[in-house]
Design an enzyme around this catalytic site. Structure first.
Site, PDB file in Angstrom:
ATOM      1  N   ASP A 225       0.836  -1.208   0.000  1.00 52.27           N
ATOM      2  CA  ASP A 225       0.000   0.000   0.000  1.00 52.27           C
ATOM      3  C   ASP A 225       0.870   1.258   0.000  1.00 52.27           C
ATOM      4  O   ASP A 225       0.355   2.381  -0.029  1.00 52.27           O
ATOM      5  CB  ASP A 225      -1.051  -0.011   1.117  1.00 52.27           C
ATOM      6  CG  ASP A 225      -0.459  -0.122   2.509  1.00 52.27           C
ATOM      7  OD1 ASP A 225       0.781  -0.216   2.635  1.00 52.27           O
ATOM      8  OD2 ASP A 225      -1.232  -0.126   3.490  1.00 52.27           O
ATOM      9  N   SER A 226       2.208   1.080  -0.047  1.00 52.08           N
ATOM     10  CA  SER A 226       3.114   2.187  -0.373  1.00 52.08           C
ATOM     11  C   SER A 226       2.768   2.729  -1.755  1.00 52.08           C
ATOM     12  O   SER A 226       3.238   3.812  -2.136  1.00 52.08           O
ATOM     13  CB  SER A 226       4.575   1.729  -0.332  1.00 52.08           C
ATOM     14  OG  SER A 226       4.742   0.543  -1.093  1.00 52.08           O
TER      15      SER A 226
ATOM     16  N   ASP B 103      -1.080  -6.103  -0.076  1.00 55.30           N
ATOM     17  CA  ASP B 103      -1.425  -5.463   1.198  1.00 55.30           C
ATOM     18  C   ASP B 103      -2.930  -5.265   1.319  1.00 55.30           C
ATOM     19  O   ASP B 103      -3.578  -4.787   0.372  1.00 55.30           O
ATOM     20  CB  ASP B 103      -0.772  -4.078   1.278  1.00 55.30           C
ATOM     21  CG  ASP B 103       0.524  -4.092   2.063  1.00 55.30           C
ATOM     22  OD1 ASP B 103       0.752  -5.026   2.853  1.00 55.30           O
ATOM     23  OD2 ASP B 103       1.319  -3.148   1.877  1.00 55.30           O
TER      24      ASP B 103
ATOM     25  N   LYS C 218      -1.175  -9.316   3.043  1.00 56.87           N
ATOM     26  CA  LYS C 218      -0.375  -8.857   4.194  1.00 56.87           C
ATOM     27  C   LYS C 218      -1.208  -7.866   4.993  1.00 56.87           C
ATOM     28  O   LYS C 218      -1.941  -7.068   4.404  1.00 56.87           O
ATOM     29  CB  LYS C 218       0.919  -8.196   3.711  1.00 56.87           C
ATOM     30  CG  LYS C 218       1.755  -7.597   4.858  1.00 56.87           C
ATOM     31  CD  LYS C 218       3.170  -7.261   4.445  1.00 56.87           C
ATOM     32  CE  LYS C 218       3.355  -5.959   3.728  1.00 56.87           C
ATOM     33  NZ  LYS C 218       2.915  -4.756   4.491  1.00 56.87           N
TER      34      LYS C 218
ATOM     35  N   GLU D 186       9.679  -3.886   9.990  1.00 56.89           N
ATOM     36  CA  GLU D 186      10.045  -2.590   9.403  1.00 56.89           C
ATOM     37  C   GLU D 186      10.570  -1.654  10.495  1.00 56.89           C
ATOM     38  O   GLU D 186       9.921  -1.471  11.539  1.00 56.89           O
ATOM     39  CB  GLU D 186       8.819  -1.973   8.703  1.00 56.89           C
ATOM     40  CG  GLU D 186       9.138  -0.613   8.077  1.00 56.89           C
ATOM     41  CD  GLU D 186       8.107  -0.145   7.059  1.00 56.89           C
ATOM     42  OE1 GLU D 186       7.102  -0.857   6.824  1.00 56.89           O
ATOM     43  OE2 GLU D 186       8.312   0.941   6.484  1.00 56.89           O
TER      44      GLU D 186
END
Ligand code: KIV
Length: 274
Positions: A53-54, A92, A122, A191
């Site tokens: 979703d970046s 995502d 994810k 992360e």
């Protein structure tokens, strides 16, 4: 027995990733958001292709991942699917598509698998509620990758900073990782986590960890494609290595095109039909 048909390469499975961890082979993961980059990434031998979703920041020009919708993710994941023959395709689940209720999460994750052809989803977090959601999805046959440490969908609570500093926070992350593993997650992204803690988590779960800003002790590494290719030159966190300067090359190419059109250098006779 494999259920795969056709003549392409065998797709990476969640079982393959676990086996890679067992034999100490590092997992290479990258994001992709469209067909051509997906094809390039897959052909280069990446094991996991993540439609992150970046997407919000690097493709849609948003400040955070929070406004990204399920329809955005599905639209891009369908394009990526067409470019991926070998890698495990993970998508995502965006903000509020899995936190409201387990039924909601199941319906939304099911849509992702049915409408995109992805193999897994994810989601972020490791609380008991999230672990229950993971167990529900896995119980319905949907493989789930977890995501701990800095979780971008909670950016307004945490800010962008390294997570798990101090023994108490480290113990919490370790407990979250074990909870996700017990719930049936097949892998966990870590992360912005101190290197020693990421190594400790990796050594304490049997499922592979995939780090971004979490050091070399993880079982694999993931980066945002546009960042590692230098397409986003303003973004230079400490953990990032730019493996190419595609942004620079693209700027030069576009500048050259503009100049050539203006000065009549393009098109030449060789570009012109008789
Ligand atoms: O959205 C994303 O690209 C991600 C990676 C940074 C792991 O979650």
């Amino acid at each position: 027995m494999s259920t795969q048909r056709g003549t392409g390469p065998r797709r990476v499975t969640v079982a393959d990733l676990r086996e890679m961890k067992r034999r100490g082979e590092k997992i290479a993961a990258l994001t992709a958001y469209d067909y051509l980059f997906a094809r390039l990434v897959d052909a280069a031998g990446v094991d996991v292709v993540l439609v992150g979703d970046s997407l919000g920041q690097v493709v849609l020009g948003l400040d955070t991942t929070i406004p990204v919708t399920l329809d955005d993710m599905i639209h891009h994941a369908r394009a990526v699917r067409r470019g991926v023959e070998r890698g495990l395709l993970v998508v995502d689940l965006p903000f509020l598509t899995y936190q409201v209720s387990r039924q909601d999460a199941l319906r939304n994750a099911g849509r992702v698998l049915q409408e995109t052809g992805a193999s897994a989803v994810k989601l972020e977090g490791g609380s008991p509620e999230i672990a229950e959601t993971v167990a529900t999805l896995v119980g319905a046959g949907i493989p789930v990758m977890g995501h701990l440490g800095f979780t971008p969908q909670s950016v307004h609570v945490t800010g962008v900073r390294v997570q798990g500093k101090g023994e108490e926070a480290a113990e919490r992350m370790l407990a979250d990782a074990r909870r996700l593993e017990a719930a049936g997650a097949f892998s966990i992204v870590l992360e912005l986590v101190p290197g020693a803690l990421a190594r400790r988590v990796s050594e304490n779960v049997d499922i592979p960890t995939i780090g971004i800003g979490a050091g070399a002790g993880c079982d694999g590494q993931v980066l945002v494609l546009h960042d590692m290719l230098g397409l986003n030159p303003g973004f230079a966190p400490r953990f990032l290595r730019r493996f190419a300067e595609v942004g620079q090359a693209a700027s030069e190419g576009v500048g050259d095109f503009v100049k050539s059109v203006k000065d009549g250098g393009y098109p030449g006779a060789e570009h012109t039909f008789e």
